[in-house]
Design an enzyme around this catalytic site. Structure first.
Site, PDB file in Angstrom:
ATOM      1  N   PHE A   1       0.928  -1.160  -0.140  1.00  0.00           N
ATOM      2  CA  PHE A   1      -0.107  -0.054  -0.073  1.00  0.00           C
ATOM      3  C   PHE A   1       0.795   1.088  -0.164  1.00  0.00           C
ATOM      4  O   PHE A   1       1.870   1.367   0.768  1.00  0.00           O
ATOM      5  CB  PHE A   1      -0.933   0.044   1.138  1.00  0.00           C
ATOM      6  CG  PHE A   1      -1.882   1.034   1.251  1.00  0.00           C
ATOM      7  CD1 PHE A   1      -3.178   0.608   0.705  1.00  0.00           C
ATOM      8  CD2 PHE A   1      -1.927   2.194   1.746  1.00  0.00           C
ATOM      9  CE1 PHE A   1      -4.528   1.559   0.707  1.00  0.00           C
ATOM     10  CE2 PHE A   1      -2.957   3.223   1.568  1.00  0.00           C
ATOM     11  CZ  PHE A   1      -4.170   2.669   1.259  1.00  0.00           C
TER      12      PHE A   1
ATOM     13  N   ASP B   1       2.371  -5.322   8.047  1.00  0.00           N
ATOM     14  CA  ASP B   1       1.060  -4.482   7.993  1.00  0.00           C
ATOM     15  C   ASP B   1       0.124  -5.594   7.894  1.00  0.00           C
ATOM     16  O   ASP B   1      -0.289  -6.387   7.007  1.00  0.00           O
ATOM     17  CB  ASP B   1       1.221  -3.676   6.832  1.00  0.00           C
ATOM     18  CG  ASP B   1       0.152  -2.597   7.146  1.00  0.00           C
ATOM     19  OD1 ASP B   1      -1.129  -2.871   7.369  1.00  0.00           O
ATOM     20  OD2 ASP B   1       0.059  -1.586   6.420  1.00  0.00           O
TER      21      ASP B   1
ATOM     22  N   TYR C   1     -10.595   0.113  11.207  1.00  0.00           N
ATOM     23  CA  TYR C   1     -11.783   0.547  10.501  1.00  0.00           C
ATOM     24  C   TYR C   1     -12.275  -0.266   9.177  1.00  0.00           C
ATOM     25  O   TYR C   1     -13.270  -0.042   8.730  1.00  0.00           O
ATOM     26  CB  TYR C   1     -11.845   2.236  10.079  1.00  0.00           C
ATOM     27  CG  TYR C   1     -10.355   2.313   9.224  1.00  0.00           C
ATOM     28  CD1 TYR C   1     -10.096   2.167   7.762  1.00  0.00           C
ATOM     29  CD2 TYR C   1      -9.460   3.086   9.660  1.00  0.00           C
ATOM     30  CE1 TYR C   1      -9.017   2.325   7.153  1.00  0.00           C
ATOM     31  CE2 TYR C   1      -8.212   3.256   9.087  1.00  0.00           C
ATOM     32  CZ  TYR C   1      -8.051   2.840   7.766  1.00  0.00           C
ATOM     33  OH  TYR C   1      -6.959   3.301   6.955  1.00  0.00           O
ATOM     34  N   LYS C   2     -11.319  -1.313   8.860  1.00  0.00           N
ATOM     35  CA  LYS C   2     -11.723  -2.041   7.783  1.00  0.00           C
ATOM     36  C   LYS C   2     -12.584  -3.358   8.506  1.00  0.00           C
ATOM     37  O   LYS C   2     -13.600  -3.056   8.614  1.00  0.00           O
ATOM     38  CB  LYS C   2     -10.320  -2.563   6.995  1.00  0.00           C
ATOM     39  CG  LYS C   2      -9.754  -1.510   6.117  1.00  0.00           C
ATOM     40  CD  LYS C   2      -8.234  -1.727   5.720  1.00  0.00           C
ATOM     41  CE  LYS C   2      -7.804  -0.595   5.017  1.00  0.00           C
ATOM     42  NZ  LYS C   2      -6.336  -0.518   4.761  1.00  0.00           N
TER      43      LYS C   2
ATOM     44  N   ARG D   1     -12.648  -4.455  -6.566  1.00  0.00           N
ATOM     45  CA  ARG D   1     -12.589  -5.104  -5.179  1.00  0.00           C
ATOM     46  C   ARG D   1     -14.045  -5.488  -4.654  1.00  0.00           C
ATOM     47  O   ARG D   1     -15.007  -4.699  -4.569  1.00  0.00           O
ATOM     48  CB  ARG D   1     -11.874  -4.449  -4.240  1.00  0.00           C
ATOM     49  CG  ARG D   1     -10.239  -4.047  -4.569  1.00  0.00           C
ATOM     50  CD  ARG D   1      -9.702  -3.711  -3.611  1.00  0.00           C
ATOM     51  NE  ARG D   1     -10.249  -2.750  -2.905  1.00  0.00           N
ATOM     52  CZ  ARG D   1      -9.510  -2.267  -1.798  1.00  0.00           C
ATOM     53  NH1 ARG D   1      -8.555  -2.529  -1.298  1.00  0.00           N
ATOM     54  NH2 ARG D   1     -10.102  -0.915  -1.189  1.00  0.00           N
TER      55      ARG D   1
HETATM   56  C1  LIG Z   1      -5.818   0.753   4.491  1.00  0.00           C
HETATM   57  C2  LIG Z   1      -4.240   0.708   4.612  1.00  0.00           C
HETATM   58  C3  LIG Z   1      -3.642   1.684   5.061  1.00  0.00           C
HETATM   59  C4  LIG Z   1      -4.098   3.041   5.423  1.00  0.00           C
HETATM   60  O1  LIG Z   1      -3.291   3.737   6.321  1.00  0.00           O
HETATM   61  P1  LIG Z   1      -4.028   5.144   7.106  1.00  0.00           P
HETATM   62  O2  LIG Z   1      -2.782   5.645   8.020  1.00  0.00           O
HETATM   63  O3  LIG Z   1      -5.101   4.658   8.092  1.00  0.00           O
HETATM   64  O4  LIG Z   1      -4.667   6.058   6.295  1.00  0.00           O
HETATM   65  C5  LIG Z   1      -2.297   1.638   5.146  1.00  0.00           C
HETATM   66  N1  LIG Z   1      -1.458   0.539   4.747  1.00  0.00           N
HETATM   67  C6  LIG Z   1      -2.457  -0.511   4.396  1.00  0.00           C
HETATM   68  C7  LIG Z   1      -1.736  -1.723   3.917  1.00  0.00           C
HETATM   69  C8  LIG Z   1      -3.662  -0.443   4.261  1.00  0.00           C
HETATM   70  O5  LIG Z   1      -4.342  -1.417   3.674  1.00  0.00           O
END
Ligand SMILES: *Cc1c(COP(=O)(O)O)cnc(C)c1O
Length: 397
Positions: free
Chosen positions: A113, A184, A209-210, A356
């Site tokens: 990400f 992560d 939040y996911k 997705r």
């Molecule tokens: C959703 C997600 C993020 C989001 O980071 P935020 O700081 O919460 O905006 C970061 N890394 C991964 C792998 C994600 O899936």
């Protein structure tokens, strides 16, 4: 056995909507509204500053952290919640680099990400002494681990394709080469069983939040293996992580526990929403969740491939190699997803052409999967996606 009809009944999903986007933002638990109203009336309004003690606001970083910890195989006292995932990534990688000070390579992959990679770029600028970030293809990560690598930073489940990294193999190879690993778990926590302690992981971070349904922007989490608690250096040395925050000492001295990964005052209102969402997870067996997620994902793939041969599966075909979302490629994926959303089936789109679909057994059943597949077929068959308004890009896709 987990009663998924019961968990489904604990969410407030609009009538007629099929919500296949719990991998991006979980839906609202029915308990959220009374919980936040009670927080306002019975805690903030009436207790005011006393609430830090009388309602234990100060330590919710840890009590909620332990609840998240259960879902990732972390023993109590090794996980705290707070801040955002981007910040937790920075914190974990910075702490990892400090453990291996003679090495200058951070290894990630080009499917990670972007914010994870961006945070490392920023960190390297601050350190300004010859660090490099390597981003090979995800499949090549294991082979790229060697004695020059300080930190391996990988996301277990790919946010686009749902492809899984082999946590065990990566941790074993990294440790045998003297490197540390930052996981992560944004698309793992609440999606698949994880066992950070069992795999001897070093650091893990993720968001709530996911799949965990804590609400938009709910706090992130960080796990640090117990064996590292007294040696990790918190690069973000805030007062909330001090050994004695209320001594108000001018010099920083880290807490001798996971608390040293706390930074500053968290949002207690957000904690309240997270707390009721995590309570639902107390009813869930993660192995049941995984079997059901695979069952529903296989059904979805089968139905979509049968009905819409123009769509290409972007996720691994072997369910053991996938997380808990399924991705399909389609040239007109953006417009097609907009047409789906207009028809009440909510998924999302990731550039350049990936649609997705989050398969979240807590509130999705086989009937939802069938309805989503039928709606998709109808849109492709009638080419509904060709309508102009479905092609206009919104800010958030
Ligand atoms: C959703 C997600 C993020 C989001 O980071 P935020 O700081 O919460 O905006 C970061 N890394 C991964 C792998 C994600 O899936």
């Amino acid at each position: 056995m987990t009663d998924f009809a019961k968990t489904r009944a604990m969410f407030d999903i609009p009538e007629g909507m099929v919500y296949l986007n719990g991998n991006s933002l979980g839906p609202m638990p029915k308990a959220s509204e009374p919980a936040i109203v009670s927080f306002l009336n019975d805690e903030w309004k009436t207790e005011l500053v006393k609430g830090w003690n009388t309602r234990n606001w100060f330590m919710q970083t840890n009590t909620l952290g332990d609840q998240v910890g259960r879902l990732i195989g972390a023993e109590p006292g090794t996980t705290v919640v707070g801040d955002t995932l981007s910040i937790k990534v920075f914190q974990a990688v910075a702490a990892g680099l400090a453990l291996v000070p003679d090495r200058k390579v951070i290894l990630s992959d080009n499917g990670n990400f972007p914010t994870d990679l961006y945070m490392v770029e920023g960190l390297m600028k601050l350190k300004a002494d010859g660090y490099t970030l390597q981003t090979p293809e995800p499949e090549a990560v294991l082979d790229c681990i060697n004695e020059s690598v300080a930190v391996v930073m990988v996301t277990e489940v790919d946010y686009r394709t749902s492809r899984k990294h082999d946590m065990k193999a990566i941790i074993e190879k990294a440790h045998s080469c003297g490197a540390v690993v930052v996981w992560d778990l944004a698309h793992s926590a609440g999606a698949i069983p994880v066992d950070v302690d069992g795999l001897d992981a070093d650091f893990a971070v993720g968001c709530t939040y996911k799949y965990l349904n804590g609400g938009p922007g709910s706090p992130a989490f960080i796990y640090v293996a117990k064996r590292l608690h007294e040696v990790v250096e918190p690069a973000l040395s805030g007062w909330y992580g001090h050994a004695a925050p209320f001594a108000f000492d001018v010099a920083y001295r880290p807490a001798d526990s996971i608390e040293r990964m706390r930074i500053g005052t968290p949002s207690i209102a957000a904690f309240k929403l997270l707390s009721v969402a995590l309570d639902i997870w107390n009813r869930v067996d993660l192995n049941d969740l995984r079997s059901r997620s695979i069952e529903l994902s296989e059904l979805f793939i089968r139905e979509v491939e049968k009905r819409c041969p123009g769509l290409k599966l972007a996720s691994p075909r072997d369910p053991q190699q996938r997380g808990s979302h399924v991705a399909f490629r389609f040239e007109h994926g953006y417009a097609c997803m907009q047409a789906l959303i207009a028809a009440g089936v909510i998924g999302d789109f990731r550039a350049p052409d990936t649609m997705r679909f989050g398969i979240t057994p807590l509130f999705i059943d086989a009937e939802d999967i069938l309805r989503a597949s039928e709606t998709l077929e109808d849109i492709i068959e009638k080419k509904t996606w060709k309508q102009d308004h479905f092609r206009q890009r919104l800010q958030v896709t």
